[in-house]
Design an enzyme around this catalytic site. Structure first.
Site, PDB file in Angstrom:
ATOM      1  N   ARG A 102       0.852  -1.184   0.000  1.00  0.00           N
ATOM      2  CA  ARG A 102       0.000   0.000   0.000  1.00  0.00           C
ATOM      3  C   ARG A 102       0.891   1.238   0.000  1.00  0.00           C
ATOM      4  NH1 ARG A 102      -2.421   2.967   4.574  1.00  0.00           N
ATOM      5  NH2 ARG A 102      -4.066   4.296   3.720  1.00  0.00           N
ATOM      6  N   HIS A 144      -2.577  10.971   0.957  1.00  0.00           N
ATOM      7  CA  HIS A 144      -1.998  10.760   2.280  1.00  0.00           C
ATOM      8  C   HIS A 144      -1.350  12.081   2.715  1.00  0.00           C
ATOM      9  CE1 HIS A 144      -0.508   7.417   5.119  1.00  0.00           C
ATOM     10  NE2 HIS A 144      -0.292   8.583   5.716  1.00  0.00           N
ATOM     11  N   GLU A 154      -3.433  -0.065   8.298  1.00  0.00           N
ATOM     12  CA  GLU A 154      -2.251   0.339   9.055  1.00  0.00           C
ATOM     13  C   GLU A 154      -2.359  -0.204  10.472  1.00  0.00           C
ATOM     14  OE1 GLU A 154      -1.127   4.468   9.206  1.00  0.00           O
ATOM     15  OE2 GLU A 154      -1.654   4.801   7.104  1.00  0.00           O
ATOM     16  N   TYR A 201      -4.006   1.891  16.021  1.00  0.00           N
ATOM     17  CA  TYR A 201      -2.745   1.914  16.757  1.00  0.00           C
ATOM     18  C   TYR A 201      -2.944   1.688  18.252  1.00  0.00           C
ATOM     19  CZ  TYR A 201      -0.488   3.514  12.508  1.00  0.00           C
ATOM     20  OH  TYR A 201       0.002   3.572  11.231  1.00  0.00           O
ATOM     21  N   ASN A 256      -7.430   1.738  10.151  1.00  0.00           N
ATOM     22  CA  ASN A 256      -6.119   1.956  10.765  1.00  0.00           C
ATOM     23  C   ASN A 256      -6.292   1.960  12.277  1.00  0.00           C
ATOM     24  OD1 ASN A 256      -5.211   2.289   8.178  1.00  0.00           O
ATOM     25  ND2 ASN A 256      -4.512   4.394   8.434  1.00  0.00           N
ATOM     26  N   GLU A 302      -7.071   8.491   6.438  1.00  0.00           N
ATOM     27  CA  GLU A 302      -7.293   9.146   7.716  1.00  0.00           C
ATOM     28  C   GLU A 302      -7.763  10.601   7.586  1.00  0.00           C
ATOM     29  OE1 GLU A 302      -4.070   6.468  10.257  1.00  0.00           O
ATOM     30  OE2 GLU A 302      -3.756   8.636  10.084  1.00  0.00           O
TER      31      GLU A 302
END
Length: 470
Positions: A76, A119, A378, A301, A299, A164
């Site tokens: 990606r 991005h 991600e 985290y 995504n 995002e």
């Protein structure tokens, strides 16, 4: 217990153009908002910028060879708007040709290209005309998307419109933490809407051109837990974070509406900002934004535990919570406190919470996806690893990777249609406002020499991919 993955499941890694390409002003590329923001005194640690980054623009064959060595099935990457249509204007053939060469190199090595159109590197010239607060930027973005499809539509099947949008709206236009560094509630709301509108209209345009493409968007989402599940103030704190972080984007994309409770939250803080935003949401906008998707990128985290009051002496579980001095880009977070849970932390000071990924995927699948496949686009961790000879022993990242891949397997076992996992990131890179100080890669980059070294986490990922099991 060994966990196996379905045959159609894709293992990959992800990067972004500004973070790795370098060649910032070569062959026709002009300044992006990050080129400008990185030069604002105090905006980025050590005044770093992405002028060279990982020099991927010149070293992409070497980097693709590393992907092949690791066994990646898919990669990606994002294309740079400032390289393809400098200043938001005419097509730059040399910039387009770079991505043609990259895609050909990937395909020659049996690696599936996964293209992200945005991005965060808008041409600075467009920002000077209002950026994402200017509705005309939507038209410029659709033009840019069409340029990329003209060049690569015959070879790229997977297309992501935005990465995002929370970051490129609230973090960038309200909190001032990311480019372009504005600090205005209304600007963040306008940016979020125009980003989502550009997504919807781009999906419509690409689908009009080719119905066989797999089209989606990538959202960064969180798991917001109340510190006390029985305390109304804590429940409301979790509601506000979930609303502004998750539902502000999920609801218009999947339900064609913005969440009423979050609008009320915003109005309490800045009624004029809400009035500006309401005028910007024109008839037909939400129909475009909610154009059906073929996939959703998630995504993840970390999650967060939230309290609606100052921390008490004892947390519900008996542990003493600690209020964290967490700056928030959200305009309605007064009285919300982030609570320590005693979980391990990364070099970003983010909690490590693998089970949160399982719960997040389940929630998105149950409440929103409506049967479309999910991809973890991600997931990664920064640690202060050090090269030792020809190796980089990064046991914390290796554990992080293994436990989160297991969390994806847990979601699949629970019935969620998850079809891929992309580790962030393939390479150590330019980590936005943190410059080069935070290393997320499974491949270490020596920035002075550009030497690459596969870390122990990368070797572990290669074993997982080869076995299709963890």
């Amino acid at each position: 217990m060994t966990r196996t993955f379905p045959e159609r499941f894709l293992f990959g890694a992800a990067t972004a153009a500004y973070q790795i390409e370098g060649a910032a002003f070569e062959e026709g590329r002009t300044a992006s908002i990050w080129d400008a923001f990185a030069r604002v005194p105090g905006a980025v640690i050590n005044a770093d910028n992405g002028d060279v980054a990982c020099d991927h623009y010149h070293r992409y064959p070497q980097d693709v060879a590393l992907m092949k060595e690791l066994g990646l099935q898919t990669y990606r990457f994002s294309t740079s708007w400032s390289r393809v249509r400098p200043d938001g204007g005419a097509v730059n053939a040399k910039g387009v040709d770079f991505y043609k060469r990259l895609v050909d190199e990937l395909l020659d090595n049996d690696i599936v290209p996964w293209l992200t159109l945005y991005h965060w590197d808008m041409p600075q010239a467009l920002e000077e005309k209002g950026g994402w607060t200017n509705r005309d930027t939507v038209d410029r973005f659709v033009e840019y998307a069409g340029t990329m499809h003209d060049a690569l539509g015959d070879r790229v099947h997977y297309w992501t419109t935005l990465n995002e949008p929370w970051c490129s709206s609230f973090l960038s236009y309200t909190a001032g933490v990311h480019a372009p560094g504005r600090m205005d509630v209304g600007d963040g709301m306008l940016a979020a809407h125009h980003l989502l509108l550009s997504h919807g209209r781009t999906v419509q345009e690409l689908r009009r051109r080719d119905e066989s493409l797999e089209l989606g968007i990538t959202l960064n989402l969180t798991v917001a837990d109340p510190a006390d599940a029985d305390a109304p103030v804590d429940i409301d704190a979790a509601r506000r974070i979930d609303g502004q972080f998750n539902r502000w984007f999920l609801d218009p994309i999947f339900r064609g509406v913005y969440p009423d409770d979050v609008i009320r939250d915003f109005r309490k803080v800045d009624s004029d900002a809400v009035a500006r935003w309401e005028q910007a949401v024109q008839p037909g906008d939400l129909d475009a934004i909610s154009t059906p998707l073929d996939a959703l990128g998630v995504n993840y985290y970390h999650g967060e535990m939230l309290s609606g009051t100052a921390p008490a002496e004892e947390a519900p579980g008996g542990d003493a919570p600690t209020e964290r001095a967490t700056a928030s880009p959200f305009p309605s977070t007064d009285g919300i406190h982030w609570v320590e849970r005693g979980l391990p932390r990364t070099a970003m000071d983010w909690e490590v919470q693998p089970e949160g990924l399982t719960r997040l995927l389940q929630r998105v699948w149950d409440d929103y996806a409506g049967g479309i496949p999910l991809y973890v686009t991600e997931n990664g961790a920064a640690y202060d690893d050090v090269r030792e000879g020809d190796t980089v022993p990064d046991s914390e990242r290796r554990t992080f990777l293994v436990e989160h891949v297991k969390a994806v397997a847990d979601a699949i076992d629970a019935g969620v249609d998850v079809r891929g996992y992309f580790y962030w990131s393939l390479l150590d890179n330019y980590e936005w406002a943190w410059g080069y100080e935070k290393r997320f890669g499974i491949v270490r980059v020596e920035y002075d020499t550009q030497e690459r070294t596969v870390k122990d986490s990368g070797r572990e990922y290669a074993r997982i991919i080869a076995a299709r099991a963890v």
